[in-house]
Scaffold this motif. Sequence first.
Motif: not given
Length: 176
Positions: A95-100
């Motif tokens: 699972v990956e969470l990327a926040v910009g």
Amino acid sequence: MDSAGRRDSGPLPVSGHGASPGTVPGPLPYEGVWRFQAPAADASVPRARRAVRDLLLRQRVPVSDELLQGLLLIVSELATNAVKHAAVLSPLLTVELAVGAEWVRVSVEDNHPYRPTALEADHGQTGGRGLLLVREVTREAGGVCDVEKTPSGGKVIWAALPLGPLTVPARRAARY
């Protein structure tokens, strides 16, 4: 980092907002990429959902309750699909969470080569509509989703949603 340039664990380094005049400000404090692996088992679905929720709250990502619920639903559906359909060839899911600054992206990766597609609603079935649900939740939030092949021959299914309010309410109203 993996071959796609993603960080395997922990947040990306961030710089503060105190940029001097004439320089580009650094990332916001909540920006980063986090990845974790879990066994492709039923118990991993609620764990993935809790991990994403806790990370968003701990990083103080400015998500509305509605957006948070949509993201958690997406994580649940994607993790469930990996557990139900990929576990035979992929005992782990990532699972990956990327926040910009203006968006948040969640993805689930497995090593199974099958590339799923969203089915149309069949009211006689009790399952099989997870990706359709992901697509609709993503679209309603003004985001995008897709399935991509990984270098190892597996797949990553992702959804990216804007952090701000939906900017095209007329398009949403036109559906009805």
